[in-house]
Enzyme design. Structure first.
Site, short mmCIF file in Angstrom:
data_model
loop_
_atom_site.label_atom_id
_atom_site.label_comp_id
_atom_site.label_asym_id
_atom_site.label_seq_id
_atom_site.Cartn_x
_atom_site.Cartn_y
_atom_site.Cartn_z
N LYS A 9 42.66 63.32 41.80
CA LYS A 9 43.10 64.58 41.19
C LYS A 9 41.89 65.31 40.64
CE LYS A 9 42.51 63.58 36.62
NZ LYS A 9 41.47 64.19 35.81
N PRO A 93 35.77 57.47 43.61
CA PRO A 93 34.84 56.90 42.62
C PRO A 93 35.58 56.51 41.34
CG PRO A 93 33.95 58.94 43.53
CD PRO A 93 35.35 58.80 44.07
N GLY A 97 36.75 60.73 36.28
CA GLY A 97 37.57 61.89 35.89
C GLY A 97 38.43 62.35 37.05
N LEU A 98 38.60 61.48 38.06
CA LEU A 98 39.34 61.83 39.26
C LEU A 98 40.71 61.16 39.32
CD1 LEU A 98 36.30 61.47 41.68
CD2 LEU A 98 37.34 63.63 40.93
N GLY A 100 41.62 58.09 39.60
CA GLY A 100 41.79 57.05 40.63
C GLY A 100 42.77 55.96 40.19
N GLY A 101 42.54 55.38 39.02
CA GLY A 101 43.42 54.31 38.50
C GLY A 101 44.82 54.84 38.21
N ASP A 135 47.51 60.92 32.66
CA ASP A 135 47.37 61.54 33.98
C ASP A 135 48.34 60.96 35.01
OD1 ASP A 135 45.34 63.23 33.26
OD2 ASP A 135 43.72 61.90 33.92
#
Ligand code: C5P
Length: 283
Positions: A9, A93, A97-98, A100-101, A135
Protein backbone atom coordinates in the site's frame (compact mmCIF):
# COMPACT_ATOMS: atom_id res chain seq x y z
CA UNK A 1 -3.94 -25.39 0.36
CA UNK A 2 -5.22 -21.86 -0.23
CA UNK A 3 -3.19 -19.34 -2.22
CA UNK A 4 -3.56 -15.61 -1.62
CA UNK A 5 -1.53 -12.51 -2.35
CA UNK A 6 -1.27 -9.07 -0.84
CA UNK A 7 -0.07 -5.85 -2.49
CA UNK A 8 2.02 -3.03 -1.08
CA UNK A 9 0.00 0.00 0.00
CA UNK A 10 1.04 3.58 -0.57
CA UNK A 11 0.00 6.69 1.30
CA UNK A 12 -0.48 9.10 -1.62
CA UNK A 13 -0.97 11.72 1.07
CA UNK A 14 -0.66 11.39 4.82
CA UNK A 15 -1.77 13.91 7.41
CA UNK A 16 -1.94 13.69 11.20
CA UNK A 17 -4.80 15.81 12.49
CA UNK A 18 -4.84 15.19 16.23
CA UNK A 19 -4.50 12.72 19.06
CA UNK A 20 -6.89 9.96 20.02
CA UNK A 21 -7.47 8.33 23.40
CA UNK A 22 -5.22 5.30 23.94
CA UNK A 23 -2.03 6.87 22.56
CA UNK A 24 -3.05 6.75 18.92
CA UNK A 25 -3.20 9.65 16.48
CA UNK A 26 -5.98 10.75 14.16
CA UNK A 27 -4.80 10.43 10.58
CA UNK A 28 -6.22 11.50 7.23
CA UNK A 29 -4.63 9.66 4.36
CA UNK A 30 -5.38 8.85 0.74
CA UNK A 31 -4.29 5.22 0.51
CA UNK A 32 -3.64 3.25 -2.65
CA UNK A 33 -3.23 -0.49 -3.30
CA UNK A 34 -0.58 -1.67 -5.78
CA UNK A 35 0.43 -4.82 -7.63
CA UNK A 36 3.77 -5.15 -5.85
CA UNK A 37 2.72 -8.51 -4.43
CA UNK A 38 3.71 -10.75 -1.56
CA UNK A 39 2.50 -14.32 -2.17
CA UNK A 40 1.02 -16.58 0.49
CA UNK A 41 0.12 -20.27 0.72
CA UNK A 42 -1.95 -21.38 3.67
CA UNK A 43 -1.93 -25.07 4.57
CA UNK A 44 -3.98 -26.21 7.59
CA UNK A 45 -2.64 -28.92 9.94
CA UNK A 46 -1.03 -29.38 13.34
CA UNK A 47 -1.50 -27.67 16.67
CA UNK A 48 -0.01 -24.23 16.06
CA UNK A 49 0.46 -21.73 13.26
CA UNK A 50 3.85 -20.99 11.68
CA UNK A 51 4.68 -18.46 8.97
CA UNK A 52 8.06 -19.28 7.43
CA UNK A 53 9.24 -16.94 4.68
CA UNK A 54 12.04 -16.41 2.18
CA UNK A 55 13.44 -13.81 4.61
CA UNK A 56 15.17 -15.79 7.35
CA UNK A 57 15.26 -12.88 9.79
CA UNK A 58 11.48 -12.49 9.96
CA UNK A 59 9.84 -14.10 13.01
CA UNK A 60 7.75 -17.10 11.93
CA UNK A 61 5.87 -17.67 15.19
CA UNK A 62 3.32 -15.77 17.26
CA UNK A 63 5.01 -12.40 16.61
CA UNK A 64 4.29 -12.66 12.90
CA UNK A 65 1.16 -10.67 12.04
CA UNK A 66 0.06 -13.38 9.57
CA UNK A 67 0.07 -15.94 12.41
CA UNK A 68 -1.80 -13.51 14.66
CA UNK A 69 -4.44 -13.12 11.94
CA UNK A 70 -5.01 -16.89 11.69
CA UNK A 71 -5.28 -17.20 15.48
CA UNK A 72 -7.60 -14.18 15.73
CA UNK A 73 -9.91 -15.51 13.02
CA UNK A 74 -10.43 -18.75 14.95
CA UNK A 75 -10.86 -16.95 18.28
CA UNK A 76 -13.45 -14.57 16.90
CA UNK A 77 -15.45 -16.91 14.64
CA UNK A 78 -14.93 -20.26 16.35
CA UNK A 79 -14.08 -21.59 12.88
CA UNK A 80 -10.85 -22.78 11.29
CA UNK A 81 -7.98 -25.08 12.15
CA UNK A 82 -5.89 -24.73 15.33
CA UNK A 83 -2.70 -24.73 13.34
CA UNK A 84 -1.03 -24.80 9.97
CA UNK A 85 1.68 -23.30 7.85
CA UNK A 86 1.50 -19.93 6.10
CA UNK A 87 4.31 -19.86 3.54
CA UNK A 88 5.21 -16.25 2.73
CA UNK A 89 7.07 -15.16 -0.36
CA UNK A 90 8.02 -11.60 0.49
CA UNK A 91 8.61 -9.23 -2.40
CA UNK A 92 7.49 -6.07 -0.62
CA UNK A 93 10.38 -4.46 1.29
CA UNK A 94 9.95 -5.07 5.02
CA UNK A 95 9.46 -2.11 7.41
CA UNK A 96 9.21 0.31 4.51
CA UNK A 97 5.88 2.01 5.23
CA UNK A 98 4.37 -0.18 2.51
CA UNK A 99 2.06 -2.21 4.77
CA UNK A 100 3.70 -5.53 3.82
CA UNK A 101 2.97 -7.27 7.16
CA UNK A 102 -0.49 -5.66 7.36
CA UNK A 103 -1.27 -6.91 3.86
CA UNK A 104 -0.14 -10.44 4.75
CA UNK A 105 -2.45 -10.39 7.80
CA UNK A 106 -5.38 -9.16 5.69
CA UNK A 107 -4.68 -11.91 3.11
CA UNK A 108 -4.75 -14.54 5.88
CA UNK A 109 -8.16 -13.23 7.04
CA UNK A 110 -9.46 -13.54 3.45
CA UNK A 111 -7.95 -17.02 3.10
CA UNK A 112 -9.46 -18.21 6.39
CA UNK A 113 -12.83 -16.82 5.31
CA UNK A 114 -12.64 -18.93 2.13
CA UNK A 115 -11.20 -22.01 3.85
CA UNK A 116 -13.90 -22.13 6.53
CA UNK A 117 -16.81 -20.94 4.40
CA UNK A 118 -17.54 -18.45 7.19
CA UNK A 119 -18.94 -16.00 4.65
CA UNK A 120 -17.82 -12.84 6.47
CA UNK A 121 -18.39 -9.64 4.49
CA UNK A 122 -15.51 -7.25 3.73
CA UNK A 123 -16.90 -5.02 6.49
CA UNK A 124 -16.81 -7.87 8.99
CA UNK A 125 -13.29 -8.79 7.92
CA UNK A 126 -12.26 -5.13 8.39
CA UNK A 127 -13.64 -5.19 11.94
CA UNK A 128 -11.44 -8.20 12.68
CA UNK A 129 -8.52 -6.51 10.91
CA UNK A 130 -8.71 -3.46 13.21
CA UNK A 131 -7.58 -5.66 16.07
CA UNK A 132 -4.35 -6.46 14.21
CA UNK A 133 -3.16 -2.95 13.29
CA UNK A 134 -4.19 0.42 11.91
CA UNK A 135 -3.32 -0.38 8.26
CA UNK A 136 -4.83 -3.89 8.17
CA UNK A 137 -8.47 -2.79 7.50
CA UNK A 138 -7.39 -0.93 4.34
CA UNK A 139 -5.47 -4.02 3.18
CA UNK A 140 -8.60 -6.20 3.38
CA UNK A 141 -9.96 -4.64 0.19
CA UNK A 142 -7.29 -2.23 -1.11
CA UNK A 143 -8.18 0.09 -3.98
CA UNK A 144 -8.17 3.84 -3.40
CA UNK A 145 -9.54 4.94 -0.03
CA UNK A 146 -9.59 7.86 2.37
CA UNK A 147 -8.43 6.50 5.74
CA UNK A 148 -9.37 8.43 8.87
CA UNK A 149 -9.59 7.76 12.59
CA UNK A 150 -6.67 5.54 13.53
CA UNK A 151 -6.65 4.43 9.87
CA UNK A 152 -9.65 2.12 10.18
CA UNK A 153 -12.41 4.55 9.09
CA UNK A 154 -12.39 3.99 5.34
CA UNK A 155 -14.24 5.79 2.57
CA UNK A 156 -13.84 4.52 -1.02
CA UNK A 157 -12.53 7.14 -3.47
CA UNK A 158 -12.47 7.22 -7.28
CA UNK A 159 -9.55 5.07 -8.46
CA UNK A 160 -6.10 6.53 -9.14
CA UNK A 161 -5.81 6.79 -12.96
CA UNK A 162 -3.60 4.07 -14.43
CA UNK A 163 0.07 5.03 -14.16
CA UNK A 164 3.52 3.64 -13.43
CA UNK A 165 4.89 3.70 -9.89
CA UNK A 166 8.52 3.43 -8.81
CA UNK A 167 9.02 2.46 -5.17
CA UNK A 168 12.52 3.12 -3.80
CA UNK A 169 14.00 2.03 -0.54
CA UNK A 170 16.49 4.60 0.82
CA UNK A 171 18.94 3.03 3.23
CA UNK A 172 17.54 3.83 6.67
CA UNK A 173 15.00 2.26 8.96
CA UNK A 174 12.39 4.14 10.93
CA UNK A 175 10.23 3.28 13.91
CA UNK A 176 6.54 4.15 13.59
CA UNK A 177 5.96 4.97 17.30
CA UNK A 178 9.16 7.08 17.37
CA UNK A 179 8.11 9.06 14.30
CA UNK A 180 4.67 9.73 15.78
CA UNK A 181 6.43 10.93 18.95
CA UNK A 182 8.77 13.17 16.91
CA UNK A 183 5.76 14.63 15.15
CA UNK A 184 4.14 15.41 18.53
CA UNK A 185 7.20 17.45 19.45
CA UNK A 186 7.32 19.37 16.21
CA UNK A 187 4.87 22.09 15.22
CA UNK A 188 3.11 20.90 12.11
CA UNK A 189 2.76 23.88 9.82
CA UNK A 190 2.28 22.24 6.45
CA UNK A 191 -0.52 19.81 5.70
CA UNK A 192 -1.36 17.93 2.51
CA UNK A 193 -4.14 19.27 0.32
CA UNK A 194 -6.30 16.20 0.89
CA UNK A 195 -9.46 17.80 -0.51
CA UNK A 196 -7.56 18.89 -3.64
CA UNK A 197 -6.24 15.35 -4.08
CA UNK A 198 -9.75 13.91 -3.76
CA UNK A 199 -11.03 16.44 -6.33
CA UNK A 200 -8.19 15.43 -8.69
CA UNK A 201 -9.12 11.75 -8.25
CA UNK A 202 -12.75 12.60 -9.05
CA UNK A 203 -11.58 14.39 -12.22
CA UNK A 204 -9.30 11.48 -13.24
CA UNK A 205 -6.43 14.00 -13.14
CA UNK A 206 -3.20 12.04 -12.52
CA UNK A 207 -1.00 15.14 -12.54
CA UNK A 208 -3.31 16.84 -10.06
CA UNK A 209 -3.00 13.86 -7.72
CA UNK A 210 0.76 13.54 -8.20
CA UNK A 211 1.54 17.18 -7.43
CA UNK A 212 -0.41 16.89 -4.16
CA UNK A 213 1.52 13.84 -2.86
CA UNK A 214 2.69 14.92 0.60
CA UNK A 215 3.46 13.11 3.84
CA UNK A 216 3.75 15.04 7.13
CA UNK A 217 6.17 12.44 8.53
CA UNK A 218 8.83 13.70 6.13
CA UNK A 219 8.96 16.83 8.32
CA UNK A 220 9.61 14.75 11.46
CA UNK A 221 12.58 12.74 10.15
CA UNK A 222 16.04 13.14 11.63
CA UNK A 223 18.64 14.91 9.50
CA UNK A 224 20.18 11.93 7.67
CA UNK A 225 16.91 10.14 6.79
CA UNK A 226 15.40 13.49 5.75
CA UNK A 227 18.34 14.09 3.40
CA UNK A 228 18.04 10.57 1.92
CA UNK A 229 14.30 11.00 1.34
CA UNK A 230 14.77 14.43 -0.24
CA UNK A 231 17.53 13.11 -2.49
CA UNK A 232 15.41 10.13 -3.59
CA UNK A 233 12.41 12.36 -4.31
CA UNK A 234 14.52 14.80 -6.31
CA UNK A 235 16.03 11.96 -8.34
CA UNK A 236 12.56 10.53 -9.10
CA UNK A 237 11.33 13.98 -10.15
CA UNK A 238 14.45 14.53 -12.32
CA UNK A 239 13.73 11.19 -13.99
CA UNK A 240 10.23 12.29 -14.93
CA UNK A 241 8.02 11.51 -11.91
CA UNK A 242 4.90 13.71 -11.83
CA UNK A 243 5.06 13.66 -8.02
CA UNK A 244 6.91 11.81 -5.26
CA UNK A 245 6.74 11.34 -1.51
CA UNK A 246 7.50 8.98 1.36
CA UNK A 247 4.95 6.26 2.20
CA UNK A 248 3.74 5.81 5.78
CA UNK A 249 6.55 6.27 8.25
CA UNK A 250 9.13 5.30 5.63
CA UNK A 251 11.64 4.57 4.53
CA UNK A 252 10.04 3.79 1.16
CA UNK A 253 9.65 6.70 -1.25
CA UNK A 254 7.54 6.42 -4.38
CA UNK A 255 7.17 8.38 -7.59
CA UNK A 256 4.12 8.45 -9.89
CA UNK A 257 4.86 8.29 -13.62
CA UNK A 258 2.67 8.71 -16.70
CA UNK A 259 2.88 5.00 -17.52
CA UNK A 260 4.79 1.82 -16.72
CA UNK A 261 7.43 2.16 -19.46
CA UNK A 262 8.35 5.61 -18.07
CA UNK A 263 8.51 4.12 -14.57
CA UNK A 264 10.63 1.17 -15.75
CA UNK A 265 13.09 3.54 -17.47
CA UNK A 266 13.51 5.58 -14.30
CA UNK A 267 13.88 2.42 -12.18
CA UNK A 268 16.63 1.15 -14.51
CA UNK A 269 18.60 4.38 -14.02
CA UNK A 270 18.15 4.22 -10.24
CA UNK A 271 19.20 0.56 -10.14
CA UNK A 272 22.29 1.37 -12.20
CA UNK A 273 23.20 3.95 -9.57
CA UNK A 274 22.98 1.26 -6.87
CA UNK A 275 19.48 2.05 -5.60
CA UNK A 276 16.90 -0.53 -4.51
CA UNK A 277 13.66 -0.02 -6.40
CA UNK A 278 10.56 -1.70 -7.74
CA UNK A 279 8.12 -0.90 -10.53
CA UNK A 280 4.42 -1.42 -9.96
CA UNK A 281 1.02 0.04 -10.75
CA UNK A 282 -2.21 0.90 -8.94
CA UNK A 283 -4.81 -1.81 -8.24
O1 C5P B 1 -1.73 0.14 14.69
P1 C5P B 1 -0.28 -0.19 14.59
O2 C5P B 1 0.07 -1.40 15.38
O3 C5P B 1 0.19 -0.29 13.18
O4 C5P B 1 0.48 1.06 15.21
C1 C5P B 1 1.83 1.02 15.62
C2 C5P B 1 2.11 2.22 16.49
O5 C5P B 1 2.03 3.41 15.72
C3 C5P B 1 1.12 2.43 17.61
O6 C5P B 1 1.49 1.73 18.77
C4 C5P B 1 1.19 3.93 17.84
O7 C5P B 1 2.33 4.25 18.60
C5 C5P B 1 1.44 4.46 16.45
N1 C5P B 1 0.20 4.89 15.76
C6 C5P B 1 -0.43 6.06 16.16
N2 C5P B 1 -1.58 6.45 15.51
C7 C5P B 1 -2.06 5.75 14.47
C8 C5P B 1 -1.42 4.56 14.03
C9 C5P B 1 -0.28 4.17 14.71
O8 C5P B 1 0.01 6.73 17.08
N3 C5P B 1 -3.17 6.19 13.83
Amino acid sequence: MIAERSGAKLNLSLDVTGRLPGGYHAVRSVMQGTDLWDELELEPGGEAWQAPSNLRYLPSGAQNLAVRAAVLFREETGLGPAGGVIRLKKNIPVCGGLGGGSGNAAAVLRAMNRLTGAGLSDGELRSLAEKLGSDVPFCVSGGTMLAEGRGEVLTPLPPLPDCGIVVCRPDFSSSTPELFAALDKSRLRVHPDTEGMIAALSAGDLEGVAKRCFNVFETALARRPAALVAETKNTLLDLGALGACMSGTGSAVFGLFLDRPAAAEAAAVLTDRGGVCFVCGPV
